[in-house]
Design a protein around this motif. Structure first.
Motif: not given
Length: 327
Positions: A51-56, A150-163, A168-177
């Protein structure tokens, strides 16, 4: 500012470049607005950014990035961007100079070039030099996740921890995929383990998951397949007794039909095994409209059409499977 320019300098028409230079940036909106060229980048950016960014995404389902030309609407979209994300390695050839110009005043990132080293990509002869279809190997495309975080955290620093947590969770999903895809392809009988498609977008997939790959066209779709190419592939189908070949969502199926007819003349009956997603994901709002779903759908189609049995999805993908009602 994050700037990684595309290596290839295919130039857009001068009128389009003039339009870009002459158009002033739009008024800044609340929160960062991210623009990605292809869905395989946009989906990961939105998933990691939440929710920290809007991607088009500029190029939607069924759009061929090799042939894409910027429109006036794209210019307006880019002018609103806080961050522009594109793949690089020549994929968006006609947009290279556009991003270079935007890179002078807005954060611009060639995601694949920043995350995946030259030594890990397949170099090919021809106009491109490097095969840009890196998302076909999940373990390679996974390397773009920390780059995007890293790029998203740079433009939304308030969300850096959440990002960081989401990445990390998404990367684990890709490892499983990645592991699941390899197991699925390994279930195909060895003599039938060959993937034939309209253009050569699956070389990374073949290398990563142990399946021979043949494309009727090269890695770009800018040139039509020659009659000799069609006959050569038909002879390969007859030689290997290939049971199925595949159409792609971004390419006219007429070339595949021509190969089927030529294979029949060689005495080999071959069917269309299904539609694969190569240069674009599926429809928005569907499982195949996600990067995980794109690879999942492709692997199911390939495995089942060529005589294999896909294994159950791993536990790491249960949340994704539940979201999209995938068994």
């Amino acid at each position: 500012m994050i700037v990684t320019f595309n290596r290839m300098k295919n130039i857009l028409p001068a009128t389009c470049l003039t339009l870009i230079v002459a158009t002033s940036p739009a008024t800044a909106q609340d929160g960062p607005n991210i623009v990605s060229t292809i869905g395989m980048i946009g989906d990961i950016a939105q998933t990691v950014g939440g929710d920290c960014v809007a991607v088009e995404t500029m190029m939607g389902p069924g759009i061929d990035p090799h042939l894409y030309q910027a429109t006036a609407r794209d210019v307006q979209t880019l002018n609103r961007a806080s961050l522009i994300l594109y793949s690089g390695y020549g994929l968006e050839g006609q947009l290279a100079d556009v991003f270079a110009r935007y890179g002078e005043r807005v954060s611009t990132l060639a995601v694949a070039e920043a995350g995946i080293a030259d030594t890990e990509v397949i170099h090919t002869e021809g106009a491109y030099g490097i095969d840009p279809h890196l998302w076909m190997d999940v373990s390679l495309w996974q390397q773009t996740v920390p780059v995007l975080a890293e790029a998203l955290s740079a433009i939304a620093p308030q969300c850096a921890n959440e990002i960081a947590t989401t990445a990390e969770r998404y990367s684990a999903e890709l490892t499983a995929l990645h592991q699941w895809t390899g197991e699925a392809i390994a279930s195909i009988p060895i003599d039938q383990r060959i993937l034939i498609t309209a253009h050569d977008a699956f070389a990374y997939y073949g290398r990563a998951y142990g399946i021979d790959v043949a494309g009727i066209q090269g890695i770009s779709t800018q040139a039509e397949a020659a009659i000799a190419d069609i006959r050569q592939v038909a002879a390969l189908i007859a030689e290997r007794s290939v049971p199925a070949i595949f159409v792609e969502s971004t390419i006219n199926p007429r070339t595949i039909q021509a190969v089927i007819e030529a294979a029949n003349e060689e005495g080999q009956q071959v069917e269309i095994g299904g539609q694969l997603y190569s240069d674009a994901m599926g429809d928005t709002g569907t499982a195949a409209g996600t990067y995980i779903g794109m690879i999942h759908a492709n692997t199911l189609a390939i495995t089942e059409a060529l005589g294999g049995t896909p294994p159950p999805l791993p536990a790491e993908l249960s949340e994704w499977a539940t979201q999209w009602t995938i068994d």
